[in-house]
Design a protein around this motif. Structure first.
Motif, PDB file in Angstrom:
ATOM      1  N   UNK A 244       0.838  -1.206   0.000  1.00 19.84           N
ATOM      2  CA  UNK A 244       0.000   0.000   0.000  1.00 19.84           C
ATOM      3  C   UNK A 244       0.870   1.252   0.000  1.00 19.84           C
ATOM      4  N   UNK A 245       1.960   1.236   0.765  1.00 19.08           N
ATOM      5  CA  UNK A 245       2.909   2.349   0.724  1.00 19.08           C
ATOM      6  C   UNK A 245       3.527   2.462  -0.666  1.00 19.08           C
ATOM      7  N   UNK A 246       3.767   1.315  -1.300  1.00 20.84           N
ATOM      8  CA  UNK A 246       4.387   1.303  -2.616  1.00 20.84           C
ATOM      9  C   UNK A 246       3.540   1.921  -3.706  1.00 20.84           C
ATOM     10  N   UNK A 247       2.209   1.959  -3.513  1.00 21.64           N
ATOM     11  CA  UNK A 247       1.335   2.605  -4.495  1.00 21.64           C
ATOM     12  C   UNK A 247       0.822   3.951  -3.986  1.00 21.64           C
ATOM     13  N   UNK A 248       1.243   4.341  -2.781  1.00 26.65           N
ATOM     14  CA  UNK A 248       0.885   5.655  -2.259  1.00 26.65           C
ATOM     15  C   UNK A 248      -0.543   5.789  -1.775  1.00 26.65           C
ATOM     16  N   UNK A 250      -2.433   6.125   1.044  1.00 30.09           N
ATOM     17  CA  UNK A 250      -2.207   6.369   2.466  1.00 30.09           C
ATOM     18  C   UNK A 250      -3.462   6.162   3.309  1.00 30.09           C
ATOM     19  N   UNK A 251      -4.632   6.357   2.727  1.00 27.39           N
ATOM     20  CA  UNK A 251      -5.856   6.065   3.473  1.00 27.39           C
ATOM     21  C   UNK A 251      -5.924   4.575   3.800  1.00 27.39           C
ATOM     22  N   UNK A 252      -5.561   3.754   2.835  1.00 30.20           N
ATOM     23  CA  UNK A 252      -5.537   2.307   3.032  1.00 30.20           C
ATOM     24  C   UNK A 252      -4.480   1.920   4.062  1.00 30.20           C
ATOM     25  N   UNK A 253      -3.312   2.552   3.987  1.00 32.40           N
ATOM     26  CA  UNK A 253      -2.261   2.294   4.975  1.00 32.40           C
ATOM     27  C   UNK A 253      -2.783   2.576   6.380  1.00 32.40           C
ATOM     28  N   UNK A 254      -3.477   3.706   6.548  1.00 32.31           N
ATOM     29  CA  UNK A 254      -4.032   4.057   7.860  1.00 32.31           C
ATOM     30  C   UNK A 254      -5.015   2.998   8.348  1.00 32.31           C
ATOM     31  N   UNK A 255      -5.830   2.465   7.450  1.00 36.16           N
ATOM     32  CA  UNK A 255      -6.803   1.443   7.830  1.00 36.16           C
ATOM     33  C   UNK A 255      -6.107   0.173   8.299  1.00 36.16           C
TER      34      UNK A 255
END
Length: 348
Positions: A244-248, A250-255
């Protein structure tokens, strides 16, 4: 997944086992085989909110809770309940393990260091900066009976050759552990010889409690190029966070993390980072942990100073060499040797 294994951990020949995933048929067979063990302190539950999770008191007998520890045990985890796994991202699946451990006693995360060096892996940036892990764990205290989980690490080289039985003996006799919590796909021992069933069996034999929980599943409706990963069954994992970080996203990263992702930057020069009136530019080489891909990110905050005394809304532009932080005029007298960027909006 709950134990946070990455895709590189799927080879059972690597040594001490952290092979957490299986193909669908094998995973189905294991879940079926676990059911008869429910009455033997191995209930398997669906992950829920902290108030919905059933008590674990029935998983650890009064005799076990009050047993005397060997006099030679000096471990900081002595008498505690340890969650087993590889806690790279400290994501919501890892938090669930800590929640379950806290329902019985002081919660600890037991993980292993030096795996990359022993197994010859290429070095890579951590998802959570080493200096930031204690802060992250402190935010879990409200979920864990107001107890912040503590980390306990063992050198991987010291346990790689251990059989499953020898590993459980080490937990009891050297560390003084009273019980363990693990994910349903957890494997351990040399060449990943032990699974969740054997963990429960051995812990019961040695008078320790064992509790196995279901994986926390990812609620996002699509995968991020991980369909080819045979270990992935839709569970939250450190691999998903990295991708998820690799595609940017960030909302998904937070989840996945249950918090905003924080990147820590430390200046290599005493005078700190170069600044203009509304902009600070930081070389990527100053990052202590993994950030998102190149791009423009709004709704960020930058925390300035070693004590995080100033929080400033900002936008962030990441290019091939620098991280550019754009914000309102912050003045010339602030100490810019340490910056912390928080990406994403957990409420959006």
């Amino acid at each position: 997944m709950l134990s946070g294994g990455s895709s590189r951990l799927s080879n059972p020949q690597l040594g001490f086992g952290f092979v957490f995933g299986f193909g669908w048929r094998l995973g189905t067979r294991i879940r079926r085989s676990l059911k008869p063990l429910t009455a033997r302190r191995m209930p398997i539950i669906h992950s829920k909110s902290p108030t919905d999770i059933p008590t674990l008191s029935h998983c650890f007998s009064q005799r076990e809770d009050k047993r005397e520890l060997p006099s030679e045990v000096l471990s900081s985890v002595a008498g505690g309940i340890v969650a087993l796994g590889k806690f790279d991202a400290l994501h919501i699946g890892h938090r669930e393990l800590a929640i379950q451990a806290s329902k019985v006693g002081p919660p600890f995360l037991l993980s292993f260091v030096g795996m990359a060096e022993v197994l010859g892996w290429e070095p890579r940036a951590p998802i959570v900066a080493k200096c930031d892990r204690k802060r992250v764990l402190s935010t879990w205290a409200p979920y864990c009976g107001n107890m912040a989980p503590a980390e306990f690490q063992i050198e991987f080289s010291s346990v790689r050759q251990l059989t499953p039985r020898e590993f459980v003996e080490k937990l009891l006799k050297e560390l003084g552990v009273c019980g363990v919590v693990a994910g349903e796909n957890y494997r351990f021992g040399y060449k990943a010889a032990g699974d969740a069933r054997e963990l429960v069996k051995l812990c019961e034999e040695y008078g320790m409690g064992a509790y196995i929980i279901k994986s926390v599943m990812d609620k996002k409706p699509y995968n991020i190029s991980i369909n080819s990963d045979l270990k992935d069954r839709g569970q939250v994992s450190s691999t998903r966070v990295r991708r998820a970080l690799g595609v940017g996203d960030m909302k998904y990263v937070c989840q996945l993390l249950g918090r905003r992702h924080r990147v820590i930057l430390i200046a290599k020069e005493e005078e700190g980072f170069a600044r203009r009136r509304h902009k600070v530019s930081v070389p990527k080489s100053c990052m202590l942990n993994l950030g998102p891909k190149e791009g423009v990110y709004g709704e960020c905050n930058v925390l300035i100073g070693e004590e995080e005394e100033l929080v400033v809304p900002c936008s962030v532009v990441i290019d091939t060499s620098y991280i550019h932080i754009e914000m309102d005029d912050i003045g010339e007298d602030l100490d810019l040797r340490v910056l912390r960027i928080e990406f994403g909006d957990l409420q959006s």
